[in-house]
Motif scaffolding. Structure first.
Motif, PDB file in Angstrom:
ATOM      1  N   MET A 139      50.139  42.038 -30.476  1.00 48.86           N
ATOM      2  CA  MET A 139      51.329  41.275 -30.171  1.00 48.86           C
ATOM      3  C   MET A 139      50.992  40.014 -29.395  1.00 48.86           C
ATOM      4  O   MET A 139      51.809  39.120 -29.317  1.00 48.86           O
ATOM      5  CB  MET A 139      52.313  42.110 -29.361  1.00 48.86           C
ATOM      6  N   GLY A 140      49.838  39.980 -28.795  1.00 50.66           N
ATOM      7  CA  GLY A 140      49.465  38.803 -28.038  1.00 50.66           C
ATOM      8  C   GLY A 140      50.029  38.771 -26.622  1.00 50.66           C
ATOM      9  O   GLY A 140      49.901  37.777 -25.931  1.00 50.66           O
ATOM     10  N   TYR A 141      50.643  39.856 -26.177  1.00 53.94           N
ATOM     11  CA  TYR A 141      51.190  39.926 -24.824  1.00 53.94           C
ATOM     12  C   TYR A 141      50.399  40.953 -24.036  1.00 53.94           C
ATOM     13  O   TYR A 141      49.968  41.965 -24.576  1.00 53.94           O
ATOM     14  CB  TYR A 141      52.656  40.363 -24.861  1.00 53.94           C
ATOM     15  N   PRO A 142      50.230  40.727 -22.733  1.00 53.59           N
ATOM     16  CA  PRO A 142      49.549  41.742 -21.927  1.00 53.59           C
ATOM     17  C   PRO A 142      50.308  43.063 -21.987  1.00 53.59           C
ATOM     18  O   PRO A 142      51.539  43.087 -21.945  1.00 53.59           O
ATOM     19  CB  PRO A 142      49.593  41.161 -20.506  1.00 53.59           C
ATOM     20  N   ALA A 143      49.566  44.145 -22.114  1.00 55.00           N
ATOM     21  CA  ALA A 143      50.191  45.462 -22.211  1.00 55.00           C
ATOM     22  C   ALA A 143      49.342  46.488 -21.477  1.00 55.00           C
ATOM     23  O   ALA A 143      48.126  46.343 -21.355  1.00 55.00           O
ATOM     24  CB  ALA A 143      50.349  45.869 -23.671  1.00 55.00           C
ATOM     25  N   ARG A 144      50.015  47.509 -21.015  1.00 55.93           N
ATOM     26  CA  ARG A 144      49.358  48.649 -20.376  1.00 55.93           C
ATOM     27  C   ARG A 144      49.965  49.885 -21.014  1.00 55.93           C
ATOM     28  O   ARG A 144      51.176  50.077 -20.987  1.00 55.93           O
ATOM     29  CB  ARG A 144      49.638  48.590 -18.870  1.00 55.93           C
ATOM     30  N   ILE A 145      49.118  50.728 -21.623  1.00 59.06           N
ATOM     31  CA  ILE A 145      49.613  51.891 -22.347  1.00 59.06           C
ATOM     32  C   ILE A 145      48.762  53.111 -22.012  1.00 59.06           C
ATOM     33  O   ILE A 145      47.539  53.072 -22.158  1.00 59.06           O
ATOM     34  CB  ILE A 145      49.576  51.649 -23.874  1.00 59.06           C
ATOM     35  N   ASP A 146      49.404  54.171 -21.572  1.00 59.99           N
ATOM     36  CA  ASP A 146      48.755  55.452 -21.331  1.00 59.99           C
ATOM     37  C   ASP A 146      49.120  56.334 -22.527  1.00 59.99           C
ATOM     38  O   ASP A 146      50.164  56.990 -22.535  1.00 59.99           O
ATOM     39  CB  ASP A 146      49.263  56.049 -20.019  1.00 59.99           C
ATOM     40  N   ALA A 178      51.684  61.878 -24.546  1.00 62.99           N
ATOM     41  CA  ALA A 178      53.078  62.250 -24.293  1.00 62.99           C
ATOM     42  C   ALA A 178      53.313  62.276 -22.785  1.00 62.99           C
ATOM     43  O   ALA A 178      52.539  62.875 -22.046  1.00 62.99           O
ATOM     44  CB  ALA A 178      53.396  63.602 -24.915  1.00 62.99           C
ATOM     45  N   GLY A 179      54.330  61.563 -22.347  1.00 66.39           N
ATOM     46  CA  GLY A 179      54.634  61.444 -20.927  1.00 66.39           C
ATOM     47  C   GLY A 179      53.973  60.246 -20.274  1.00 66.39           C
ATOM     48  O   GLY A 179      54.275  59.908 -19.135  1.00 66.39           O
ATOM     49  N   GLY A 180      53.051  59.594 -21.010  1.00 61.97           N
ATOM     50  CA  GLY A 180      52.371  58.413 -20.476  1.00 61.97           C
ATOM     51  C   GLY A 180      53.302  57.207 -20.426  1.00 61.97           C
ATOM     52  O   GLY A 180      54.238  57.096 -21.204  1.00 61.97           O
ATOM     53  N   GLU A 181      53.032  56.298 -19.512  1.00 59.45           N
ATOM     54  CA  GLU A 181      53.847  55.094 -19.367  1.00 59.45           C
ATOM     55  C   GLU A 181      53.259  53.954 -20.179  1.00 59.45           C
ATOM     56  O   GLU A 181      52.068  53.933 -20.489  1.00 59.45           O
ATOM     57  CB  GLU A 181      53.909  54.690 -17.897  1.00 59.45           C
ATOM     58  N   TYR A 182      54.141  53.010 -20.534  1.00 64.89           N
ATOM     59  CA  TYR A 182      53.681  51.774 -21.149  1.00 64.89           C
ATOM     60  C   TYR A 182      54.467  50.606 -20.577  1.00 64.89           C
ATOM     61  O   TYR A 182      55.570  50.768 -20.059  1.00 64.89           O
ATOM     62  CB  TYR A 182      53.789  51.806 -22.675  1.00 64.89           C
ATOM     63  N   PHE A 183      53.857  49.437 -20.653  1.00 67.62           N
ATOM     64  CA  PHE A 183      54.490  48.216 -20.193  1.00 67.62           C
ATOM     65  C   PHE A 183      53.970  47.069 -21.046  1.00 67.62           C
ATOM     66  O   PHE A 183      52.767  46.947 -21.259  1.00 67.62           O
ATOM     67  CB  PHE A 183      54.157  47.951 -18.715  1.00 67.62           C
ATOM     68  N   GLU A 238      58.272  39.702 -15.203  1.00 69.10           N
ATOM     69  CA  GLU A 238      59.727  39.738 -15.054  1.00 69.10           C
ATOM     70  C   GLU A 238      60.409  40.018 -16.393  1.00 69.10           C
ATOM     71  O   GLU A 238      61.479  40.597 -16.426  1.00 69.10           O
ATOM     72  CB  GLU A 238      60.240  38.404 -14.477  1.00 69.10           C
ATOM     73  N   GLY A 239      59.816  39.555 -17.493  1.00 64.11           N
ATOM     74  CA  GLY A 239      60.401  39.733 -18.812  1.00 64.11           C
ATOM     75  C   GLY A 239      59.783  40.901 -19.553  1.00 64.11           C
ATOM     76  O   GLY A 239      59.795  40.948 -20.771  1.00 64.11           O
ATOM     77  N   GLY A 240      59.229  41.829 -18.818  1.00 67.73           N
ATOM     78  CA  GLY A 240      58.522  42.933 -19.436  1.00 67.73           C
ATOM     79  C   GLY A 240      59.430  44.074 -19.834  1.00 67.73           C
ATOM     80  O   GLY A 240      60.598  44.140 -19.459  1.00 67.73           O
ATOM     81  N   LEU A 241      58.848  44.939 -20.598  1.00 68.50           N
ATOM     82  CA  LEU A 241      59.556  46.112 -21.076  1.00 68.50           C
ATOM     83  C   LEU A 241      58.694  47.318 -20.741  1.00 68.50           C
ATOM     84  O   LEU A 241      57.510  47.347 -21.085  1.00 68.50           O
ATOM     85  CB  LEU A 241      59.720  45.992 -22.588  1.00 68.50           C
ATOM     86  N   ASP A 242      59.270  48.281 -20.045  1.00 71.33           N
ATOM     87  CA  ASP A 242      58.480  49.465 -19.724  1.00 71.33           C
ATOM     88  C   ASP A 242      59.228  50.719 -20.139  1.00 71.33           C
ATOM     89  O   ASP A 242      60.450  50.725 -20.250  1.00 71.33           O
ATOM     90  CB  ASP A 242      58.122  49.512 -18.234  1.00 71.33           C
ATOM     91  N   GLY A 243      58.463  51.738 -20.425  1.00 77.38           N
ATOM     92  CA  GLY A 243      59.051  52.983 -20.884  1.00 77.38           C
ATOM     93  C   GLY A 243      58.027  54.102 -20.847  1.00 77.38           C
ATOM     94  O   GLY A 243      57.044  54.035 -20.132  1.00 77.38           O
TER      95      GLY A 243
END
Length: 132
Positions: A1-8, A11-16, A24-29
């Motif tokens: 996607m070309g955007y910084p991301a953090r993904i665990d 199942a149950g892991g977080e992502y951003f 500020e315009g990030g999406l986390d879940g």
């Protein structure tokens, strides 16, 4: 996607995903399901995104599902559908060995928004333009 991301990726892991580079315009879940080589499912808010892979005539077919998204009732409502559409085109180009080209506010995204607007107006009617 070309955007910084953090993904665990479990199942149950977080992502951003940091869409504007400012956090500020990030999406986390949270990752809700991982089946290696078959399915990835993650959620944020009331939305759930599901990617499914299946064998298809010696290749692979993917299915993308975004459900639980309530209409945001904002003037640019069609931007979400247009964004996913453009991103899926970029993914296809990437998987075929090319370089993704999608940028926010790209001419392709703007054209897709024009195409999605009447579909949303048909589906949401007067609710699409609050205050009128």
């Amino acid at each position: 996607m070309g955007y910084p991301a953090r993904i665990d990726l479990k199942a149950g892991g977080e992502y951003f995903v940091d869409f504007d580079g400012t956090r500020e315009g990030g999406l986390d879940g949270v990752i809700t399901r991982v089946e290696c080589g078959r399915q990835l499912r993650y959620s944020w808010g009331l939305s759930t995104i599901c990617w499914e892979l299946e064998e298809d005539d010696g290749g692979c077919r993917y299915r993308f599902i975004h459900f639980g998204q309530k209409p945001r009732l904002i003037p640019d409502e069609e931007g979400l559908a247009a964004g996913w559409h453009a991103w899926l085109e970029d993914l296809e180009q990437y998987l075929d060995g090319g370089a993704p080209t999608h940028e926010l506010d790209s001419p392709r995204w703007i054209e897709l928004k024009r195409q999605y607007r009447p579909l949303l107006e048909s589906a949401l009617g007067d609710a699409l333009t609050p205050g009128e």
